[in-house]
Design an enzyme around this catalytic site. Structure first.
Site, short mmCIF file in Angstrom:
data_model
loop_
_atom_site.label_atom_id
_atom_site.label_comp_id
_atom_site.label_asym_id
_atom_site.label_seq_id
_atom_site.Cartn_x
_atom_site.Cartn_y
_atom_site.Cartn_z
N PRO A 185 0.83 -1.21 0.00
CA PRO A 185 0.00 0.00 0.00
C PRO A 185 0.86 1.26 0.00
O PRO A 185 1.74 1.43 0.85
CB PRO A 185 -0.79 -0.11 1.31
CG PRO A 185 0.05 -0.97 2.20
CD PRO A 185 0.78 -1.92 1.29
N THR A 186 0.64 2.11 -0.97
CA THR A 186 1.28 3.43 -1.03
C THR A 186 0.20 4.43 -1.42
O THR A 186 -0.76 4.08 -2.09
CB THR A 186 2.42 3.46 -2.07
OG1 THR A 186 1.94 2.94 -3.31
CG2 THR A 186 3.62 2.63 -1.61
N GLY A 187 0.37 5.67 -1.00
CA GLY A 187 -0.65 6.68 -1.24
C GLY A 187 -0.46 7.42 -2.55
O GLY A 187 0.61 7.39 -3.17
N SER A 236 -4.43 1.46 -0.56
CA SER A 236 -4.21 2.31 0.60
C SER A 236 -5.46 3.10 0.99
O SER A 236 -6.25 3.50 0.13
CB SER A 236 -3.08 3.31 0.30
OG SER A 236 -2.96 4.28 1.31
N TYR A 264 -5.69 2.89 7.94
CA TYR A 264 -5.24 3.70 9.08
C TYR A 264 -6.48 3.96 9.94
O TYR A 264 -7.52 4.37 9.41
CB TYR A 264 -4.69 5.05 8.62
CG TYR A 264 -3.41 4.99 7.85
CD1 TYR A 264 -2.24 4.53 8.44
CD2 TYR A 264 -3.35 5.42 6.52
CE1 TYR A 264 -1.04 4.49 7.73
CE2 TYR A 264 -2.17 5.40 5.80
CZ TYR A 264 -1.01 4.93 6.42
OH TYR A 264 0.16 4.89 5.72
N THR A 266 -2.21 -0.85 9.40
CA THR A 266 -0.87 -0.28 9.55
C THR A 266 -0.70 0.19 10.98
O THR A 266 -1.49 1.01 11.48
CB THR A 266 -0.65 0.88 8.57
OG1 THR A 266 -0.63 0.35 7.24
CG2 THR A 266 0.68 1.58 8.83
N ARG A 309 10.21 5.49 6.38
CA ARG A 309 9.58 6.82 6.42
C ARG A 309 9.10 7.20 7.82
O ARG A 309 8.55 8.28 8.02
CB ARG A 309 8.39 6.84 5.46
CG ARG A 309 8.80 6.75 4.01
CD ARG A 309 7.64 6.36 3.10
NE ARG A 309 6.68 7.42 2.85
CZ ARG A 309 6.82 8.39 1.96
NH1 ARG A 309 7.93 8.48 1.25
NH2 ARG A 309 5.87 9.29 1.78
N ASP A 345 8.11 -6.17 3.40
CA ASP A 345 8.29 -5.17 2.36
C ASP A 345 9.52 -4.33 2.68
O ASP A 345 10.13 -4.47 3.74
CB ASP A 345 7.02 -4.30 2.19
CG ASP A 345 6.71 -3.41 3.39
OD1 ASP A 345 7.61 -3.11 4.20
OD2 ASP A 345 5.54 -2.99 3.53
N GLY A 351 12.89 -2.42 0.37
CA GLY A 351 14.23 -2.72 -0.14
C GLY A 351 14.31 -3.77 -1.23
O GLY A 351 15.41 -4.07 -1.70
N ARG A 386 14.54 -5.02 -4.70
CA ARG A 386 14.87 -4.39 -5.98
C ARG A 386 15.20 -5.41 -7.07
O ARG A 386 15.34 -5.04 -8.22
CB ARG A 386 16.06 -3.43 -5.81
CG ARG A 386 15.81 -2.27 -4.84
CD ARG A 386 14.77 -1.31 -5.38
NE ARG A 386 14.55 -0.17 -4.51
CZ ARG A 386 13.60 -0.11 -3.57
NH1 ARG A 386 12.78 -1.14 -3.39
NH2 ARG A 386 13.45 0.97 -2.83
#
Length: 348
Positions: free
Chosen positions: A77-79, A106, A130, A156, A246, A274, A276, A278
């Site tokens: 999940p990212t905003g 998200s 949230y 979260t 973050r 989650d 790192g 790549r």
């Protein structure tokens, strides 16, 4: 430009996204130590590959909470996906469905849950929550997600307050006027302070359980103590996460914390990680250390910035191909053959 690996997508996104958007996605807290350590920690793990194993037929499929996915990489999940691509989370949902994997939408999406659901009917989706001071808004979202066919609820746990992200402060980051937090419009009118509820405790898992029959996955666990508490409070899954570095800076890299959490839960719940990831070989390392699946955050946004749904599919396809190759070269024909015997931690 040939897009060969995930760093190619990163370079493209950095070059072409507006600076304020790039800085928002790239930001870590404070000195960004944890953000960077998430990547560096994978480089300290070495493989112990096995030879002369029949890898002529490869199978990357696995299951998470009973649902089959084509390979053990989902979308974290990212905003604010519309900062990366105009169609935002709708493109993300379509790419995940096309690649037969899981997308965690998200709370801070720039598309509504209905729009995300309609964009990719039948796709495997979980909803990340949230808990806000306005509990009625949180309750409405949970029940809406279940009604729309989302198959997991991801709480979260590591954001009672927002970490200090220096570039966002310098840039005065805010969403452009034409973008909205679509799932929360009108929810905060009575809030004169941060809408996040910093009083959330383990007991709120019981409150969530009273609202939904969805399995609950808790995201943000980094210690054996909290892993044990999560199991005791009846969650079905744990995502080992430091929010992409973050939140609290100078905490552990997630791949390092994974070992402690896996040890603590002793197979009683599924554990994911989650931060790192790549390369496909990073996925193999995470599974060898006990993760059932990994989730990617920033790389998904880089794929969107490149070509929307198509770009994100490219990112996922590259990871799948690299994972398959790494498995084969390590001597594993299917996911069930991956285990701790495949890795050693470097003394460096």
């Amino acid at each position: 430009m040939a897009m060969v690996c995930l760093s190619d997508f990163e370079a493209y996104a950095k070059k072409y996204l507006p600076k304020i958007a790039w800085d928002y996605f790239a930001a870590g807290a404070d000195d960004c130590t944890t953000r960077d350590e998430n990547i560096l920690a994978y480089k300290r793990i070495r493989f112990r590959p096995r030879m002369l194993r029949d890898v002529s037929m490869m199978d990357t499929r696995t299951k998470i909470l009973g649902s089959e996915i084509s390979f053990p990489v989902g979308i974290a999940p990212t905003g604010f996906h519309q900062l990366a691509w105009p169609d935002g989370e709708k493109s993300t949902a379509r790419a995940a469905r096309a690649m037969s994997t899981c997308y965690i939408a998200s709370t801070y999406s720039t598309c509504t849950l209905e729009e995300i659901s309609a964009a990719a009917p039948g796709g495997l989706r979980w909803f990340q929550l949230y808990i806000h001071r306005n509990r009625a808004a949180s309750q409405r979202l949970v029940q809406q997600a279940e009604a729309l066919g989302f198959r997991g609820l991801v709480l979260t746990a590591d954001l009672p307050y927002t970490g200090k992200r220096r570039d966002d402060i310098r840039n005065g980051f805010r969403l452009p006027p034409h973008m909205k937090l679509k799932n929360l419009e009108g929810a905060f009118e009575v809030c004169k302070m941060s809408p996040l509820d910093p009083s959330v405790t383990w007991n709120d898992i019981y409150w969530l359980r009273s609202l939904t029959r969805l399995p609950i996955i808790i995201k943000g666990i980094l210690t054996r103590e909290d892993a044990e508490l999560a199991v005791r409070h009846g969650v079905q899954g744990i995502i080992v996460s430091n929010h992409g570095g973050r939140q609290l800076d100078e905490g552990p890299a997630t791949i390092d914390a994974l070992v402690e959490v896996v040890e603590a839960v002793r197979g009683r719940v599924e554990v994911y990680v989650d931060g790192g990831i790549r390369k496909g070989s990073d996925v193999l390392k995470a599974l060898a250390l006990g993760a059932k699946c990994v989730f990617i955050g920033r790389p998904a946004l880089w794929g969107l910035a490149y070509k929307g749904e198509e770009g994100l599919q490219d990112v996922l396809r590259i990871l799948q191909d690299e994972f398959r190759l790494s498995m084969a070269l390590a001597g594993c024909a299917n996911v069930s053959e991956i285990g701790p015997h495949l890795v050693q931690l470097s003394k460096l």
